[in-house]
Design a protein around this motif. Structure first.
Motif, short mmCIF file in Angstrom:
data_model
loop_
_atom_site.label_atom_id
_atom_site.label_comp_id
_atom_site.label_asym_id
_atom_site.label_seq_id
_atom_site.Cartn_x
_atom_site.Cartn_y
_atom_site.Cartn_z
N LYS A 1 0.83 -1.21 0.00
CA LYS A 1 0.00 0.00 0.00
C LYS A 1 0.86 1.26 0.00
O LYS A 1 1.98 1.26 0.50
CB LYS A 1 -0.92 0.01 1.22
CG LYS A 1 -2.05 -1.01 1.16
CD LYS A 1 -2.96 -0.87 2.37
CE LYS A 1 -4.11 -1.87 2.33
NZ LYS A 1 -4.98 -1.74 3.53
N GLU A 2 0.28 2.33 -0.54
CA GLU A 2 0.90 3.64 -0.49
C GLU A 2 0.07 4.54 0.43
O GLU A 2 -1.01 4.16 0.87
CB GLU A 2 0.99 4.25 -1.90
CG GLU A 2 1.82 3.45 -2.88
CD GLU A 2 3.31 3.41 -2.51
OE1 GLU A 2 3.74 4.25 -1.68
OE2 GLU A 2 4.03 2.55 -3.04
N VAL A 3 0.59 5.71 0.70
CA VAL A 3 -0.07 6.62 1.64
C VAL A 3 -1.53 6.86 1.27
O VAL A 3 -2.42 6.87 2.13
CB VAL A 3 0.69 7.97 1.69
CG1 VAL A 3 -0.10 8.99 2.50
CG2 VAL A 3 2.08 7.78 2.28
N TRP A 4 -1.80 7.02 -0.02
CA TRP A 4 -3.16 7.34 -0.46
C TRP A 4 -4.13 6.16 -0.36
O TRP A 4 -5.32 6.33 -0.57
CB TRP A 4 -3.12 7.88 -1.88
CG TRP A 4 -2.32 7.03 -2.83
CD1 TRP A 4 -2.72 5.92 -3.50
CD2 TRP A 4 -0.95 7.25 -3.19
NE1 TRP A 4 -1.71 5.41 -4.25
CE2 TRP A 4 -0.60 6.21 -4.09
CE3 TRP A 4 0.01 8.21 -2.85
CZ2 TRP A 4 0.67 6.11 -4.65
CZ3 TRP A 4 1.27 8.11 -3.42
CH2 TRP A 4 1.59 7.07 -4.31
N ASP A 5 -3.62 4.99 -0.04
CA ASP A 5 -4.50 3.83 0.11
C ASP A 5 -5.14 3.75 1.50
O ASP A 5 -5.99 2.88 1.73
CB ASP A 5 -3.71 2.53 -0.14
CG ASP A 5 -3.27 2.39 -1.59
OD1 ASP A 5 -4.08 2.70 -2.47
OD2 ASP A 5 -2.11 1.98 -1.82
N TYR A 6 -4.75 4.62 2.41
CA TYR A 6 -5.29 4.58 3.76
C TYR A 6 -6.34 5.67 3.93
O TYR A 6 -6.20 6.78 3.38
CB TYR A 6 -4.18 4.78 4.79
CG TYR A 6 -3.12 3.70 4.74
CD1 TYR A 6 -3.32 2.47 5.36
CD2 TYR A 6 -1.92 3.91 4.06
CE1 TYR A 6 -2.36 1.47 5.31
CE2 TYR A 6 -0.95 2.92 4.01
CZ TYR A 6 -1.18 1.71 4.62
OH TYR A 6 -0.22 0.72 4.57
N PRO A 7 -7.39 5.39 4.69
CA PRO A 7 -8.48 6.37 4.84
C PRO A 7 -8.02 7.73 5.36
O PRO A 7 -8.56 8.76 4.95
CB PRO A 7 -9.41 5.69 5.86
CG PRO A 7 -9.13 4.24 5.74
CD PRO A 7 -7.69 4.12 5.39
N HIS A 8 -7.01 7.72 6.23
CA HIS A 8 -6.53 8.98 6.80
C HIS A 8 -5.09 9.24 6.40
O HIS A 8 -4.33 9.87 7.13
CB HIS A 8 -6.68 8.97 8.32
CG HIS A 8 -8.09 8.71 8.77
ND1 HIS A 8 -8.54 7.43 9.10
CD2 HIS A 8 -9.16 9.53 8.91
CE1 HIS A 8 -9.81 7.49 9.43
NE2 HIS A 8 -10.21 8.74 9.33
N ARG A 9 -4.71 8.75 5.21
CA ARG A 9 -3.38 8.97 4.64
C ARG A 9 -2.27 8.55 5.59
O ARG A 9 -1.25 9.20 5.72
CB ARG A 9 -3.22 10.43 4.20
CG ARG A 9 -4.24 10.90 3.16
CD ARG A 9 -4.15 10.07 1.88
NE ARG A 9 -5.05 10.55 0.83
CZ ARG A 9 -6.23 9.99 0.56
NH1 ARG A 9 -6.65 8.94 1.27
NH2 ARG A 9 -6.99 10.46 -0.42
#
Length: 561
Positions: A51-59
């Motif tokens: 995953k990259e940062v943008w894949d998480y709900p809260h970055r």
């Protein structure tokens, strides 16, 4: 209660526990590996590895809910969305802070071997001799020469990338090709070497990331993703899951039991030996006993000592191994968050490949040779140079197309480093059982009473000033000395509490990591350390573990245990 017998029981599956399981099973023993948390299977359970940062709900930022649930983790970088599930539940596993101590724990198969920084250095001959030479605490019962062949052994298996430098203060090892310094670091290294007449060195980090494949271990060389703390699907860095656990499983001699909280070592006072361990199943809260001829405690520094303190209390009020009065004492960590950073002019036509999982290292140079400071021991630096990315601030361009265009190009070069300083083993830096506070399973928790002393505070001044001096000598501009928030524990290198020694009246363990009061019990994690050096300790735990197992099995075969 179920009763099951094994040749050996290993408590804890982190870096040292994984090594104990591998070595014991490969020597033909039937081994039970107990882990207090859940199982994490290699590759399959690395859910965030790609995953990259943008894949998480809260970055990948910590939410308010996370901060409330993990108040200790929230003090530092470790609390984020990508590593959720890899840290111990602080509500279920509380502890008491007499003084602030940031205890970051991993309660799952693999422990913190899945999240460690992988910096892998040998203690030097000077480190093993320092206590005796300076009249501090007690003498190590071993010397560098005793551990050197075991360093060789574990390095060859784990895979350490690095370079041979011929430095007495930082012994060379069995290295794979290094993860290269970038162009700025190479030039800064040359300037530092020249400025200090070859007395100070900027070298490649020595890291447990393989740079050549190990097909016999099903491990692929590092892909330069720099996502190591999320679990590596390639097995490119050393962890229990990627290396020691598969080796142990391949023998057919290992039984792995997760969700198993060891509450005590069962002690036979007539034989003066351990006969096994008691376990609470973390899921059903039932109690079980497992017996064995050997017990290896590798539950991590504080937890291994907690188990000893909670064992054989009908014989020793302070627990198994407490007869010296040293069990629980002499807590150490590496103090850090002191250093400097600055800008590098030029090199705008240069860049680098991938995301290195390493940088540079500057070995200790203080209190080496004839020059002496007002404090004992010393420190090393870890750091890196890089070009600024899209998240930099550009004051002159704050809106519109020009900003977007500027951020699509890399910025200027910066360089920074932080010192890691040695902490002395003070008797009054200690942990103890607190029976007034209980965890989820009704067990007493640890009370932690640890602080930096004047020696470390004096050292920190040099850690800042020397960093500034080094960078300026290296041609760095706009250098600023820095000191960030630090409290003991933040280095995640807790050591001591069951130290090795030569005398049962002043130490908990002998030269082979055996508990003086129960010679078939071995402690080979950070609890055994007699002093801390200033280098990352995990490689030493590996070597001590392999050495202790070799001795334990030989003694078992002789009928001495």
């Amino acid at each position: 209660m179920a009763n099951n017998h094994y040749d050996a029981i290993v408590v804890g599956s982190g870096i040292s526990g994984g090594w104990a399981a591998k070595e014991l099973t490969e020597k033909g023993l039937k081994v039970l590996l107990l882990e207090r948390g859940r199982n994490i299977e290699h590759v399959k359970d690395y859910t965030n590895a790609s995953k990259e940062v943008w894949d998480y709900p809260h970055r990948d930022q910590a939410t308010q809910e996370m901060k409330e649930k993990f108040p200790v983790l929230s003090r530092d970088y470790a609390l984020n969305e990508s590593t959720m599930g890899l840290w111990a539940d602080e509500q279920a596993n509380p502890y008491v802070e007499e003084k602030r101590f940031d205890w970051f724990r991993g309660y799952h198969v693999g422990g913190r071997s899945l999240m460690w920084g992988r910096q892998s250095y040998r203690l030097s001959p000077m480190d093993f001799e320092a206590n005796q030479r300076e009249g501090i605490a007690i003498d190590w019962p071993i010397r560098y020469e005793d551990l050197a062949p075991w360093y060789d052994y574990v390095e060859r298996f784990a895979g350490i990338a690095g370079t041979r430098e011929g430095l007495e203060v930082l012994p060379d090892g069995e290295f794979l090709p290094p993860i290269e310094l970038n162009c700025v670091e190479k030039d800064v290294a040359q300037r530092i070497e020249a400025a200090f007449d070859g007395q100070r060195h900027l070298i490649h980090s020595r890291v447990a990331n393989i740079t050549q494949a190990k097909p016999e271990q099903n491990r692929v060389d590092c892909q330069y993703r720099n996502k190591c703390w999320l679990g590596c699907p390639y097995g490119a860095y050393f962890s229990t899951q990627s290396a020691t656990l598969p080796a142990a499983m391949n023998t057919g001699n290992l039984t792995l039991r997760p969700f198993s909280i060891v509450t005590q070592v069962l002690y036979d006072k007539d034989r003066k030996r351990a006969r096994g361990v008691e376990v609470i199943d973390a899921e059903n809260h039932q109690t079980y006993e497992y017996t064995a001829d050997l017990v290896f405690l590798n539950a991590s520094t504080f937890n291994s000592t907690w188990i000893l303190m909670n064992s054989a209390t009908d014989i020793w009020e302070g627990g198994l191994g407490s007869s010296s009065g040293e069990l629980g004492h002499n807590v150490m960590d590496h103090h850090f968050r002191c250093g400097a950073s600055g800008d590098i002019e030029g090199y705008l036509d240069k860049y680098y490949f991938g995301r290195r999982p390493a940088g540079f290292y500057i070995p200790r140079f203080r209190n080496v040779g004839d020059q002496r400071r007002d404090y004992a021991r010393g420190f090393g630096y870890q750091g890196a140079a890089s070009r600024q990315g899209w998240d930099r601030e550009i004051a002159e361009l704050n809106v519109g197309a020009e900003l977007k265009q500027a951020l699509s190009q890399p910025g200027g070069w910066t360089i920074g480093m932080t010192g890691f300083g040695e902490m002395l083993p003070y008797h009054d830096n200690r942990i103890a059982l607190d029976h007034s506070v209980r965890d989820k399973w009704g067990l007493p928790v640890l009370s932690v009473d640890v602080e930096l002393k004047q020696n470390e505070r004096d050292m920190r001044k040099d850690m800042i000033q020397d960093a500034v001096e080094l960078l300026e000598a290296g041609g760095v501009q706009n250098v600023k000395g820095e000191e960030g928030d630090y409290a003991p524990g933040m280095g995640i290198h807790e050591m001591g509490t069951a130290r090795m020694g030569r005398d049962p009246h002043t130490s908990v363990l002998n030269a082979y990591n055996q508990v003086w009061d129960a010679p078939n019990v071995f402690v080979t994690d950070g609890a055994c350390m007699t002093s801390s050096s200033c280098v990352n300790p995990s490689l030493t735990y590996m070597a001590l573990t392999a050495r202790a197992v070799d001795h334990a099995v030989a003694e078992l075969k002789r009928g001495n245990l």
